[in-house]
Structures are given as C-alpha cells and as structure tokens.
Design an enzyme around this catalytic site. Structure first.
Site, PDB file in Angstrom:
ATOM      1  CG  PHE A  11      -1.552   1.452   1.554  1.00 56.71           C
ATOM      2  CD1 PHE A  11      -1.987   1.517   0.858  1.00 56.71           C
ATOM      3  CD2 PHE A  11      -1.569   1.726   2.707  1.00 56.71           C
ATOM      4  CE1 PHE A  11      -3.105   3.240   1.310  1.00 56.71           C
ATOM      5  CE2 PHE A  11      -2.276   2.557   3.478  1.00 56.71           C
ATOM      6  CZ  PHE A  11      -2.709   3.205   2.729  1.00 56.71           C
ATOM      7  CE1 TYR A 152       3.928  -4.196  12.143  1.00 53.89           C
ATOM      8  CE2 TYR A 152       3.113  -3.158  13.656  1.00 53.89           C
ATOM      9  CZ  TYR A 152       2.979  -2.556  12.192  1.00 53.89           C
ATOM     10  OH  TYR A 152       3.300  -1.361  11.633  1.00 53.89           O
ATOM     11  CE  LYS A 156       6.780  -2.603  11.596  1.00 55.91           C
ATOM     12  NZ  LYS A 156       7.657  -2.265  10.167  1.00 55.91           N
TER      13      LYS A 156
HETATM   14  P1  NAD Z   1       1.869  -3.435   2.949  1.00 54.46           P
HETATM   15  O1  NAD Z   1       1.591  -5.097   3.575  1.00 54.46           O
HETATM   16  O2  NAD Z   1       0.606  -3.251   2.183  1.00 54.46           O
HETATM   17  O3  NAD Z   1       3.268  -3.382   2.347  1.00 54.46           O
HETATM   18  C1  NAD Z   1       4.026  -3.928   2.583  1.00 54.46           C
HETATM   19  C2  NAD Z   1       5.120  -5.251   1.627  1.00 54.46           C
HETATM   20  O4  NAD Z   1       5.526  -6.084   1.865  1.00 54.46           O
HETATM   21  C3  NAD Z   1       3.924  -6.435   0.960  1.00 54.46           C
HETATM   22  O5  NAD Z   1       4.004  -5.462  -0.111  1.00 54.46           O
HETATM   23  C4  NAD Z   1       4.562  -7.443   0.884  1.00 54.46           C
HETATM   24  O6  NAD Z   1       4.469  -8.518  -0.074  1.00 54.46           O
HETATM   25  C5  NAD Z   1       6.174  -7.149   1.824  1.00 54.46           C
HETATM   26  N1  NAD Z   1       6.712  -8.581   2.147  1.00 54.46           N
HETATM   27  C6  NAD Z   1       6.366  -8.715   2.924  1.00 54.46           C
HETATM   28  N2  NAD Z   1       7.284  -9.805   3.520  1.00 54.46           N
HETATM   29  C7  NAD Z   1       8.461  -9.597   2.651  1.00 54.46           C
HETATM   30  C8  NAD Z   1       9.624 -10.183   2.533  1.00 54.46           C
HETATM   31  N3  NAD Z   1      10.227 -11.134   3.113  1.00 54.46           N
HETATM   32  N4  NAD Z   1      10.750  -9.842   1.963  1.00 54.46           N
HETATM   33  C9  NAD Z   1      10.321  -8.239   0.737  1.00 54.46           C
HETATM   34  N5  NAD Z   1       8.843  -8.205   0.324  1.00 54.46           N
HETATM   35  C10 NAD Z   1       8.273  -7.929   1.709  1.00 54.46           C
HETATM   36  O7  NAD Z   1       1.654  -2.844   4.224  1.00 54.46           O
HETATM   37  P2  NAD Z   1       1.834  -0.729   4.463  1.00 54.46           P
HETATM   38  O8  NAD Z   1      -0.017  -0.738   5.134  1.00 54.46           O
HETATM   39  O9  NAD Z   1       1.789  -0.642   2.516  1.00 54.46           O
HETATM   40  O10 NAD Z   1       2.916  -0.688   5.755  1.00 54.46           O
HETATM   41  C11 NAD Z   1       4.262  -0.814   4.928  1.00 54.46           C
HETATM   42  C12 NAD Z   1       4.923  -0.640   5.921  1.00 54.46           C
HETATM   43  O11 NAD Z   1       4.689   0.909   6.815  1.00 54.46           O
HETATM   44  C13 NAD Z   1       5.079  -1.923   7.058  1.00 54.46           C
HETATM   45  O12 NAD Z   1       6.673  -2.022   7.255  1.00 54.46           O
HETATM   46  C14 NAD Z   1       4.106  -1.486   7.912  1.00 54.46           C
HETATM   47  O13 NAD Z   1       4.643  -2.133   9.900  1.00 54.46           O
HETATM   48  C15 NAD Z   1       4.571   0.253   8.283  1.00 54.46           C
HETATM   49  N6  NAD Z   1       2.665   0.513   8.573  1.00 54.46           N
HETATM   50  C16 NAD Z   1       2.120   0.700   8.105  1.00 54.46           C
HETATM   51  C17 NAD Z   1       0.871   1.293   8.721  1.00 54.46           C
HETATM   52  C18 NAD Z   1      -0.167   1.624   7.582  1.00 54.46           C
HETATM   53  O14 NAD Z   1      -0.961   2.201   8.579  1.00 54.46           O
HETATM   54  N7  NAD Z   1      -0.515   0.875   7.162  1.00 54.46           N
HETATM   55  C19 NAD Z   1       1.016   2.007   9.702  1.00 54.46           C
HETATM   56  C20 NAD Z   1       2.789   1.661  10.817  1.00 54.46           C
HETATM   57  C21 NAD Z   1       3.241   1.584  10.486  1.00 54.46           C
END
Ligand code: NAD
Length: 317
Positions: A11, A152, A156
C-alpha cells in the site's frame, strides 16, 4: 537519487514509488508478494509503473542477505527505504515467529547487506504501536517505548534498535518513521476503514471491538508519502520521528464519517476488545515538524471522502 525500496508492491510502497518516479528518482523495487493478503492486489498496485524507464522490479525476500548484497552492489543505490514487513497487530499475535523473522531478521539482513556494500542512508517504517498503551498523550518520540503489547510492536521497536546499532557502529544515517494508521486508496484490505467501507456497501454488519471510544490518529497516504520524502531529503545522524495525521478520532466518529461518505447506515456487531489492540494513538508532531518540516494537510473528513470515491471505482470490489 537511486533508491532501493523494499515492500514496493504494498500500500505505502506503491504510492511512494509513484511519487518518487514523478520527482525524477530511480527506483529499484523489491517485494516477495507475501500472501498475508491477496498478492493479486499487489500486482495491481505496481501495474502503473512497472514499465517506467526509471523503475526496476526485483521479486525477492529481504531475508535473503546474499541476494540483497548482490543487488546493492550491482545497482549503486545511495539510499534505502525499507517498508517490507509482516504487518498487522492481530496477525502477529497468531503468527509471532513469522512476524519476528521478517521484521527483525529481515531488517538485520538488509542492514548487513548495506554495511557490506557501503550503503549508509536508510529511511525505515516503524509504527505508533511501539508506544503500547501509554496514557501520556500525545505520544512523543522520547517517551518510553519498551512495553510492546504485540509481537508486531516488539518487532518494530527491535528494528529501530537494530538500526540505531548500525548508526552507532558504522555511521549509517537513519530515520525511523513511526507511522500512525495510514489510509487511502489501495489501503490493506484487513484495515478498519477498508473493511468498514466494504461491509457497508454490501449491507453486512461491521464488527466493532470495545465500546467505540478507542481512538486513532489516522494519516492520509499523501501525508505519509510526503513525510517519507522529507525524511529522505533531511537524512542525517539517527532520528525517530512520528509521522501522523493532525488529530485523533474515536472509532464511533470514524464510523459516522464513513456512513456519511458511503450514504448508508452501518449495522454494528459489538465485540469485546481484542488482545494486542491499544486504546488510543495520538501523535505529537513537533519533532517531525522541526527536523524535517513535516505537517499533515489532509483532514480525516476529506481523506475518507477521497477513499470512498476511490473505492467506488476500484477493480477489486
Ligand atoms: P503492505 O503489507 O501493503 O506492504 C508491505 C509489503 O512488504 C507487501 O507488498 C509485502 O508483499 C512485502 N513483504 C512482506 N514480507 C516481505 C519479505 N520478506 N521480503 C520482501 N517483501 C516483503 O503494508 P503497508 O501498509 O504498505 O506498510 C508498509 C510499512 O509501513 C510496513 O513496514 C508497516 O509495518 C509500516 N506501517 C504501516 C502502517 C499502516 O497503517 N499502513 C502503520 C504503521 C506502520
């Protein structure tokens, strides 16, 4: 800049890539199309830029340190933006080992590959969940963040500490960005705003945990992306920064906003609070403002409206 972006198909990663390509940067995007949610969505996320001349997609896993080292050596990246992760508090409660393996060991693998290739600029995704159930609001970066409530959150916080270690030992410039619930087009389908919108359109009940008084600081994707870009442009030393929206909103009020945008009344199935969930999140943004000039600009009313408009045209629903 030439940037290695992990989690490019997710995302946040896909929005960030669109923005960085428009600014003229070169992106090497890495993702393993993890199956935590439907990988077809991720393939759709990257569709708009896979043929861009300044974009190169690598299907791979951040835990594969040899492949990462080779990739960094060949591509002459100057900056890494690390977003790949096993996301979501509740999934981590059910699959703690996988969460720790990807988020902690995966980050360590990336840091080692960076060290070996002398790549020393890192912006990485952390999370507001590191603050646990802190009752001192708004959350400030100097607050205690050592009482995680889920694997989780623990993963982090551990990744932040690992990054600090590499800053100390090898002089990496690092910004750990603590995102506060991000929403907008292409949001992960299991997240509240996506789920509620889908259920309301289908006329199905939405499940609310607790009594509706829990509150979250929601951040529109546009603001999160600007926060990441600003952090990249001001990268120096080691920083922990809250990247959030302007004000928290209760679950009850959030549902009302979605009802208004969708034009339907929600049927609510009330359930007790879930283990690992926090009561509130609220971001103090003073440090992000003074260090990198970050200021969110999309109010929740406008963001929900934009999200629902996108949802109505989305291919997936
Ligand atoms: P998302 O799941 O849409 O994107 C994460 C991507 O990482 C996915 O496309 C997945 O296929 C890829 N991935 C997972 N494991 C992997 C691996 N071992 N090797 C390579 N790729 C891998 O999540 P997001 O919402 O886009 O979040 C992105 C980052 O932001 C993450 O680190 C998440 O923890 C952090 N985050 C997101 C939010 C939120 O509200 N969306 C809030 C706090 C932190």
């Amino acid at each position: 800049m030439t940037i290695l972006l992990t989690g490019v198909a997710g995302f946040i990663g896909s929005h960030l890539t669109e923005h960085l390509l428009a600014l003229g940067h070169t992106i090497i995007g890495l993702d393993n199309f993890d199956t935590q949610y439907n990988p077809d969505r991720k393939r759709l996320n990257v569709r708009s830029f896979t043929d861009h001349p300044n974009f190169c997609f690598i299907e791979g896993d951040i835990r594969d340190q040899m492949a990462l080292t080779d990739l960094l050596r060949r591509s002459a990246c100057d900056t890494v933006v690390h977003l790949a992760a096993r996301t979501g508090v509740r999934d981590s409660v059910h699959e703690p080992a996988l969460c720790i393996d990807v988020n902690v060991n995966g980050t360590l693998s990336l840091l080692e590959a960076m060290k070996k290739t002398n790549t020393r600029r890192l912006v990485m995704a952390s999370s507001s969940s590191v603050y646990g159930n802190s009752t001192v609001v708004p959350f400030r970066e100097e607050d205690d963040a050592n009482r995680p409530l889920s694997p989780y959150a623990m993963s982090k916080r551990s990744a932040e500490m690992l990054a600090h270690t590499y800053h100390h030992l090898y002089g990496f410039d690092v910004a750990c960005l603590r995102f506060f619930t991000v929403y907008g087009p292409r949001q992960r389908p299991e997240m509240a705003i996506s789920r509620f919108t889908e259920k309301m359109y289908e006329g199905q009940p939405i499940t609310l945990y607790g009594d509706g008084s829990t509150s979250r600081n929601y951040t529109y994707i546009h603001d999160t992306v600007l926060g990441i870009v600003r952090a990249m442009n001001h990268l120096k030393g080691f920083d922990l920064l809250n990247i959030g929206g302007s004000a928290p909103i209760s679950l009850r009020d959030l549902v009302k906003l979605i009802e208004r945008a969708v034009g339907k009344k929600a049927v609510i199935d009330w359930q007790p609070n879930q283990p690992g969930d926090v009561v509130q999140t609220s971001a103090d943004l003073q440090r992000a403002r003074s260090r990198i000039g970050y200021l969110p600009s999309v109010p929740i009313e406008e963001g929900i409206h934009r999200f629902v408009r996108w949802y109505q045209q989305s291919l997936f629903y």
